[in-house]
Design an enzyme around this catalytic site. Sequence first.
Site, PDB file in Angstrom:
ATOM      1  N   ARG A 125      -9.272  42.599  50.599  1.00  0.00           N
ATOM      2  CA  ARG A 125      -8.684  42.211  48.581  1.00  0.00           C
ATOM      3  C   ARG A 125      -8.324  40.981  48.651  1.00  0.00           C
ATOM      4  O   ARG A 125      -7.949  40.955  47.700  1.00  0.00           O
ATOM      5  CB  ARG A 125      -7.856  43.298  48.436  1.00  0.00           C
ATOM      6  CG  ARG A 125      -8.453  44.615  48.983  1.00  0.00           C
ATOM      7  CD  ARG A 125      -7.057  45.750  48.029  1.00  0.00           C
ATOM      8  NE  ARG A 125      -8.297  46.936  47.732  1.00  0.00           N
ATOM      9  CZ  ARG A 125      -7.958  48.234  48.795  1.00  0.00           C
ATOM     10  NH1 ARG A 125      -6.873  47.307  50.505  1.00  0.00           N
ATOM     11  NH2 ARG A 125      -8.643  49.026  48.676  1.00  0.00           N
ATOM     12  N   LYS A 147     -14.947  29.098  41.084  1.00  0.00           N
ATOM     13  CA  LYS A 147     -16.433  30.552  40.817  1.00  0.00           C
ATOM     14  C   LYS A 147     -17.115  30.888  42.343  1.00  0.00           C
ATOM     15  O   LYS A 147     -17.695  29.986  43.027  1.00  0.00           O
ATOM     16  CB  LYS A 147     -17.646  30.076  39.940  1.00  0.00           C
ATOM     17  CG  LYS A 147     -17.925  29.930  38.649  1.00  0.00           C
ATOM     18  CD  LYS A 147     -18.487  29.658  37.874  1.00  0.00           C
ATOM     19  CE  LYS A 147     -18.217  30.099  36.703  1.00  0.00           C
ATOM     20  NZ  LYS A 147     -19.405  29.639  35.245  1.00  0.00           N
ATOM     21  N   GLU A 189     -24.984  16.420  38.768  1.00  0.00           N
ATOM     22  CA  GLU A 189     -24.332  17.369  38.132  1.00  0.00           C
ATOM     23  C   GLU A 189     -22.787  16.311  38.167  1.00  0.00           C
ATOM     24  O   GLU A 189     -22.265  16.174  36.164  1.00  0.00           O
ATOM     25  CB  GLU A 189     -22.894  18.371  39.234  1.00  0.00           C
ATOM     26  CG  GLU A 189     -24.087  19.085  39.976  1.00  0.00           C
ATOM     27  CD  GLU A 189     -24.211  20.095  38.816  1.00  0.00           C
ATOM     28  OE1 GLU A 189     -23.441  20.135  37.715  1.00  0.00           O
ATOM     29  OE2 GLU A 189     -24.240  21.253  39.280  1.00  0.00           O
ATOM     30  N   LYS A 229     -13.712  18.766  34.601  1.00  0.00           N
ATOM     31  CA  LYS A 229     -14.264  20.002  35.049  1.00  0.00           C
ATOM     32  C   LYS A 229     -12.305  20.341  35.484  1.00  0.00           C
ATOM     33  O   LYS A 229     -12.300  22.135  34.630  1.00  0.00           O
ATOM     34  CB  LYS A 229     -14.626  20.845  36.698  1.00  0.00           C
ATOM     35  CG  LYS A 229     -14.930  21.680  37.128  1.00  0.00           C
ATOM     36  CD  LYS A 229     -15.947  22.255  37.685  1.00  0.00           C
ATOM     37  CE  LYS A 229     -16.061  23.644  38.264  1.00  0.00           C
ATOM     38  NZ  LYS A 229     -17.109  23.859  39.114  1.00  0.00           N
ATOM     39  N   GLU A 239     -14.377  31.824  31.777  1.00  0.00           N
ATOM     40  CA  GLU A 239     -14.852  32.146  31.025  1.00  0.00           C
ATOM     41  C   GLU A 239     -15.245  33.033  29.565  1.00  0.00           C
ATOM     42  O   GLU A 239     -16.754  33.781  29.749  1.00  0.00           O
ATOM     43  CB  GLU A 239     -16.503  32.005  31.687  1.00  0.00           C
ATOM     44  CG  GLU A 239     -17.510  31.217  31.047  1.00  0.00           C
ATOM     45  CD  GLU A 239     -19.050  31.033  31.619  1.00  0.00           C
ATOM     46  OE1 GLU A 239     -19.979  30.918  31.219  1.00  0.00           O
ATOM     47  OE2 GLU A 239     -19.093  30.387  33.079  1.00  0.00           O
ATOM     48  N   ARG A 246     -15.643  27.202  29.006  1.00  0.00           N
ATOM     49  CA  ARG A 246     -15.879  26.782  30.206  1.00  0.00           C
ATOM     50  C   ARG A 246     -17.367  26.999  30.651  1.00  0.00           C
ATOM     51  O   ARG A 246     -17.866  26.394  31.299  1.00  0.00           O
ATOM     52  CB  ARG A 246     -15.452  27.593  30.958  1.00  0.00           C
ATOM     53  CG  ARG A 246     -15.909  27.678  33.038  1.00  0.00           C
ATOM     54  CD  ARG A 246     -14.876  28.020  34.266  1.00  0.00           C
ATOM     55  NE  ARG A 246     -14.912  28.541  35.326  1.00  0.00           N
ATOM     56  CZ  ARG A 246     -15.131  27.740  36.083  1.00  0.00           C
ATOM     57  NH1 ARG A 246     -13.499  28.682  36.881  1.00  0.00           N
ATOM     58  NH2 ARG A 246     -15.635  27.885  37.639  1.00  0.00           N
ATOM     59  N   ASN A 250     -22.177  25.174  32.572  1.00  0.00           N
ATOM     60  CA  ASN A 250     -23.619  25.824  32.452  1.00  0.00           C
ATOM     61  C   ASN A 250     -24.319  24.426  31.410  1.00  0.00           C
ATOM     62  O   ASN A 250     -25.846  24.585  31.637  1.00  0.00           O
ATOM     63  CB  ASN A 250     -23.354  26.284  32.378  1.00  0.00           C
ATOM     64  CG  ASN A 250     -22.549  27.878  32.544  1.00  0.00           C
ATOM     65  OD1 ASN A 250     -22.018  27.813  33.783  1.00  0.00           O
ATOM     66  ND2 ASN A 250     -21.915  28.648  31.777  1.00  0.00           N
ATOM     67  N   HIS A 253     -28.128  24.475  33.294  1.00  0.00           N
ATOM     68  CA  HIS A 253     -28.256  25.323  33.733  1.00  0.00           C
ATOM     69  C   HIS A 253     -28.738  26.827  33.740  1.00  0.00           C
ATOM     70  O   HIS A 253     -29.648  27.355  34.916  1.00  0.00           O
ATOM     71  CB  HIS A 253     -26.387  25.567  34.348  1.00  0.00           C
ATOM     72  CG  HIS A 253     -26.076  25.243  35.473  1.00  0.00           C
ATOM     73  ND1 HIS A 253     -25.295  24.166  35.134  1.00  0.00           N
ATOM     74  CD2 HIS A 253     -25.503  25.389  36.832  1.00  0.00           C
ATOM     75  CE1 HIS A 253     -25.142  22.884  36.009  1.00  0.00           C
ATOM     76  NE2 HIS A 253     -25.028  24.074  37.314  1.00  0.00           N
ATOM     77  N   HIS A 257     -31.749  27.820  36.304  1.00  0.00           N
ATOM     78  CA  HIS A 257     -31.538  29.049  37.533  1.00  0.00           C
ATOM     79  C   HIS A 257     -32.559  30.284  37.283  1.00  0.00           C
ATOM     80  O   HIS A 257     -33.324  30.316  37.932  1.00  0.00           O
ATOM     81  CB  HIS A 257     -30.189  29.501  36.424  1.00  0.00           C
ATOM     82  CG  HIS A 257     -29.352  29.549  37.153  1.00  0.00           C
ATOM     83  ND1 HIS A 257     -27.811  30.100  36.527  1.00  0.00           N
ATOM     84  CD2 HIS A 257     -28.392  28.434  37.544  1.00  0.00           C
ATOM     85  CE1 HIS A 257     -27.082  28.961  37.082  1.00  0.00           C
ATOM     86  NE2 HIS A 257     -27.338  28.417  37.802  1.00  0.00           N
ATOM     87  N   HIS A 270     -30.790  22.581  44.000  1.00  0.00           N
ATOM     88  CA  HIS A 270     -29.597  23.077  42.788  1.00  0.00           C
ATOM     89  C   HIS A 270     -30.091  22.038  41.617  1.00  0.00           C
ATOM     90  O   HIS A 270     -30.577  21.801  40.450  1.00  0.00           O
ATOM     91  CB  HIS A 270     -28.328  23.666  42.753  1.00  0.00           C
ATOM     92  CG  HIS A 270     -27.904  24.283  41.634  1.00  0.00           C
ATOM     93  ND1 HIS A 270     -28.176  24.965  41.054  1.00  0.00           N
ATOM     94  CD2 HIS A 270     -26.760  23.280  41.663  1.00  0.00           C
ATOM     95  CE1 HIS A 270     -27.061  25.079  39.833  1.00  0.00           C
ATOM     96  NE2 HIS A 270     -26.403  24.499  39.782  1.00  0.00           N
TER      97      HIS A 270
END
Length: 365
Positions: A125, A147, A189, A229, A239, A246, A250, A253, A257, A270
């Site tokens: 956990r 993330k 990026e 960031k 987000e 936030r 993206n 992105h 993706h 990427h």
Amino acid sequence: MDEIEVSLGDRTYSISIGNNLRDEIVDVAKNYCADNRPLAIITFRALARMHPELFAALEEFATTTIFLGLDGENESLEEAKSVGELSRIWEALAEAKIDRSGAILAIGGGVVGDIAGFVAATFLRGIDFIQIPTTLLAMVDSSVGGKTGINLRAGKNLVGAFYQPRAVFADMRLLSTLPPREFAAGMAEVVKYGMLGDAQLFAELELDGKLSWNSPELPGVIRRCCEIKAEIVAEDERETSVEDGRALLNLGHTFCHAIEKVAGYGKYRHGEGVAIGLVAAAKISEELGFARRVVARTTALLRENGLPTKLREPLPIDALVAAMASDKKVRAGTLRFVLLRRIGDSFTFSGVPTGIVEQTWRELS
């Protein structure tokens, strides 16, 4: 060594940026060992060979080292971010008797950081983890902000958690073994940060020309990206903002993706997908009348840094549009895009007509 703080209350942590931070990284491992707290390294085998002194020093204090992938070799192996690999790592940690006082050292690029962070968030956990990024892309983006996640057949990063690291160490020396294509992928990026929130950074990149791992400007560039960031994450960690927040991170992105999914993971790095996505976002911004002259500047800067601005070969548009529909950024059945008013000024927008999206894909083919 330079430091930036990500301000999140009792989960605040620092990003350390410098050249040759081996001693600082080893001190972290030494401190865990001194307190009898077990430590697991998660990485790729190839990285251990590329940086033998760092790994030799760390393994003196580590309880176990877990290599990702079937062969432990491929640093860009998106397939390693899978349910099967996740289960294998959990079992390895249990076998090594990593307890709740323990920690994970994630040494690698975005793939390593994403899955190691998700493992840390879920094993017992939640246990500590420290990010030691070895790619430019990870240094400026994926290692910061918490993330974490893995891929499903339906799409990228569809299972994950927001889980912050205890610290991030961005060591320029670790970039010395990075292949040129991987370094270029990270620059996508960097360009993204200039486009979404810092026109001066973008202009400086235009003046600097093509950067390399030992460019004197690079540490400052990385610092500025991390500052942007960190500020956004501190304001909208999960987000949840209805607009902007936030989600601005993206930029490019949604297209990226879709490219990765339809072309097959590994066909494009990427950052290469992000670069094409940035051009797509710029095109839509101009097409809808929000911005002027952003396509030309974006395309020129990406090409200067060795990045693609179009698909290498056409992909089925219907498959690309379908992939976008399963993106994490869909809310209430509507896909949100990040668009531009100008370089350095971005916003979220949900009203892009499907016809314009399809037209953009055709122009990128």
